[in-house]
Scaffold this motif. Structure first.
Motif, short mmCIF file in Angstrom:
data_model
loop_
_atom_site.label_atom_id
_atom_site.label_comp_id
_atom_site.label_asym_id
_atom_site.label_seq_id
_atom_site.Cartn_x
_atom_site.Cartn_y
_atom_site.Cartn_z
N GLN A 247 0.83 -1.20 0.00
CA GLN A 247 0.00 0.00 0.00
C GLN A 247 0.87 1.26 0.00
N GLU A 248 0.43 2.25 -0.79
CA GLU A 248 1.09 3.56 -0.88
C GLU A 248 2.54 3.45 -1.39
N GLY A 249 2.78 2.43 -2.18
CA GLY A 249 4.10 2.29 -2.80
C GLY A 249 4.19 3.15 -4.05
N ILE A 250 5.23 2.92 -4.82
CA ILE A 250 5.43 3.71 -6.03
C ILE A 250 5.98 2.82 -7.14
N ILE A 251 5.46 3.02 -8.34
CA ILE A 251 5.95 2.32 -9.53
C ILE A 251 6.41 3.39 -10.51
N THR A 252 7.65 3.29 -10.92
CA THR A 252 8.23 4.26 -11.85
C THR A 252 8.46 3.60 -13.20
N ILE A 253 7.94 4.24 -14.25
CA ILE A 253 8.07 3.70 -15.61
C ILE A 253 8.86 4.73 -16.44
N THR A 254 10.02 4.29 -16.92
CA THR A 254 10.94 5.22 -17.57
C THR A 254 11.43 4.66 -18.91
N GLY A 255 11.61 5.56 -19.87
CA GLY A 255 12.18 5.19 -21.16
C GLY A 255 13.63 5.62 -21.26
N HIS A 256 14.45 4.79 -21.87
CA HIS A 256 15.87 5.12 -22.07
C HIS A 256 16.24 4.81 -23.52
N GLU A 257 17.28 5.48 -24.00
CA GLU A 257 17.75 5.24 -25.36
C GLU A 257 19.25 5.52 -25.44
N ASN A 258 19.96 4.62 -26.11
CA ASN A 258 21.37 4.87 -26.42
C ASN A 258 21.63 4.47 -27.86
N GLU A 259 22.90 4.42 -28.26
CA GLU A 259 23.19 4.16 -29.67
C GLU A 259 22.87 2.73 -30.11
N LYS A 260 22.72 1.81 -29.16
CA LYS A 260 22.48 0.41 -29.51
C LYS A 260 21.06 -0.07 -29.26
N GLU A 261 20.35 0.54 -28.31
CA GLU A 261 19.02 0.05 -27.99
C GLU A 261 18.15 1.12 -27.34
N LYS A 262 16.85 0.82 -27.35
CA LYS A 262 15.88 1.58 -26.58
C LYS A 262 15.39 0.66 -25.47
N MET A 263 14.97 1.24 -24.36
CA MET A 263 14.66 0.40 -23.21
C MET A 263 13.49 0.99 -22.42
N LEU A 264 12.60 0.12 -21.98
CA LEU A 264 11.50 0.50 -21.09
C LEU A 264 11.76 -0.13 -19.73
N VAL A 265 11.83 0.68 -18.70
CA VAL A 265 12.14 0.20 -17.35
C VAL A 265 10.92 0.40 -16.45
N ILE A 266 10.46 -0.68 -15.84
CA ILE A 266 9.35 -0.63 -14.88
C ILE A 266 9.91 -1.03 -13.52
N GLU A 267 9.97 -0.07 -12.61
CA GLU A 267 10.59 -0.29 -11.30
C GLU A 267 9.58 -0.05 -10.18
N ASP A 268 9.57 -0.94 -9.20
CA ASP A 268 8.69 -0.75 -8.04
C ASP A 268 9.52 -0.85 -6.76
N ASN A 269 8.95 -0.36 -5.67
CA ASN A 269 9.63 -0.45 -4.36
C ASN A 269 8.94 -1.50 -3.49
N GLY A 270 8.58 -2.61 -4.14
CA GLY A 270 7.85 -3.68 -3.44
C GLY A 270 8.74 -4.64 -2.69
N VAL A 271 8.27 -5.87 -2.58
CA VAL A 271 8.93 -6.87 -1.73
C VAL A 271 10.24 -7.38 -2.33
N GLY A 272 10.44 -7.16 -3.65
CA GLY A 272 11.67 -7.63 -4.27
C GLY A 272 11.67 -9.13 -4.53
N ILE A 273 12.78 -9.62 -5.02
CA ILE A 273 12.92 -11.03 -5.38
C ILE A 273 14.15 -11.60 -4.68
N LYS A 274 13.99 -12.79 -4.10
CA LYS A 274 15.14 -13.43 -3.46
C LYS A 274 16.21 -13.73 -4.52
N ALA A 275 17.45 -13.62 -4.12
CA ALA A 275 18.57 -13.78 -5.06
C ALA A 275 18.53 -15.13 -5.78
#
Length: 342
Positions: A247-275
């Motif tokens: 609850q009351e977390g945040i999801i950030t959706i960002t676009g990136h671009e360089n000379e080799k690729e374009k990228m869509l990044v979806i990041e959250d501050n949730g529970v994460g993933i075990k290694a």
């Protein structure tokens, strides 16, 4: 193997033998320097024919057992024929047996792959049926307990459950079409911002219900993809982020671009993933620690996202730290002529 069949297989050898003997006999008879009578020529031919047919008889008996065993296996329709194959006696038979074994192994591999696919499909549909029963049961419960409650509240709750059902139906539809993917996609210029906004709008109630903030940055990027399939991929990743963000977390959706690729990044501050789970989250049916503890999960959403992304020529990578964040990245490689190659 019948003698007639053997003779038929050796017809060119027999014809070559008689042509050769006729040539040799003619040379000996017509050559004046060779002092040999016609009777001796006939005698030589008669003896050589006897020896030649003795050889054919021995060769027939030598190979008959091999071909008879093969014929019996064919007529009996023996399933495990490889283990019953006779021992090869010639290089030709050896090559024949090797080919049979190779075909048999390849066929077994295909059958095993089909069985594995069938088992995976069965597991998916069993899990899917149990999952879809939850919102259906919840809808019935809402209706049963609707007496005396405001209609707007009831309809809002029913709409939430219908959205869940719609999501599950969409997932199984895309899963069923993965094998026929090449018949159902069109690559064109897609605007990432439009695709993302449609996905966020589709899941707006989840954002509002959990009071999760969504931030979008630098998304006005054009990529080569199929809008419908890319939208589904974003839906699955975004749904996964919403599921594991508190609850009351945040999801950030960002676009990136360089000379080799374009990228869509979806990041959250949730529970994460075990290694130990990171390398397996895209496996079919894998739910991991988070899927078992924090939410019910079929384990097929990210698998479908990864599968479809690869078919579209994209890749998906992940970074995460347990208890802090998860970052999903969709990579859109640029064609080689978009940058200099040195």
């Amino acid at each position: 193997m019948k003698p007639t069949a053997y003779i038929k297989d050796r017809k060119f050898l027999i014809a070559f033998y008689f042509i050769l003997m006729a040539f040799i006999s003619s040379v000996m008879y017509l050559d004046g320097t060779v002092n040999i009578s016609a009777d001796n020529i006939i005698y030589i031919n008669a003896v050589s024919i006897v020896f030649f047919f003795m050889y054919l008889t021995w060769d027939f008996l030598y190979q008959r057992n091999f071909y008879s065993t093969i014929h019996e296996m064919i007529t009996s329709r023996q399933e495990d024929f490889v283990s019953a194959l006779p021992e090869a006696k010639t290089n030709e038979q050896h090559a024949f047996i090797l080919l049979l074994k190779q075909v048999y192994e390849q066929q077994n591999a295909r059958i095993e792959a089909l069985h594995e696919r069938k088992r995976e499909d069965r597991d998916f549909f069993i899990t899917w049926i149990h999952e879809i029963k939850t919102p259906i049961a919840a809808s019935r419960l809402i209706i049963d307990n609707s007496i005396g409650k405001p209609m707007d509240t009831i309809l809002d709750k029913l709409e939430n459950e219908l959205d869940k059902i719609d999501g599950y139906v969409e997932q199984v539809l895309y899963y069923s079409r993965t094998d026929s993917f090449t018949k159902d996609y069109v690559i064109s210029e897609c605007n990432i911002e439009k695709v993302v906004k449609e996905s966020v709008k589709k899941q707006a109630k989840l954002f509002i219900g959990k009071r999760i903030r969504c931030e979008m940055n630098h998304l006005d990027i054009e990529v080569l993809s199929d809008k419908k399939w890319l939208g589904f991929i974003v839906d699955q990743i975004l749904s996964n982020s919403l599921k594991y963000t508190d609850q009351e977390g945040i999801i950030t959706i960002t676009g990136h671009e360089n000379e080799k690729e374009k990228m869509l990044v979806i990041e959250d501050n949730g529970v994460g993933i075990k290694a130990e789970d990171i390398d397996r989250i895209f496996e079919k049916g894998f739910t991991g620690y988070s899927g078992r503890v924090y939410a019910k999960s079929t384990g097929f959403g990210l698998y479908l996202a990864k599968t479809l992304a690869v078919k579209l020529g994209h890749t998906i990578s992940v970074e995460s730290e347990e208890g802090k964040y998860t970052k999903m990245m969709i990579h859109f490689p640029k064609p080689l002529n978009h940058f200099d190659v040195t």
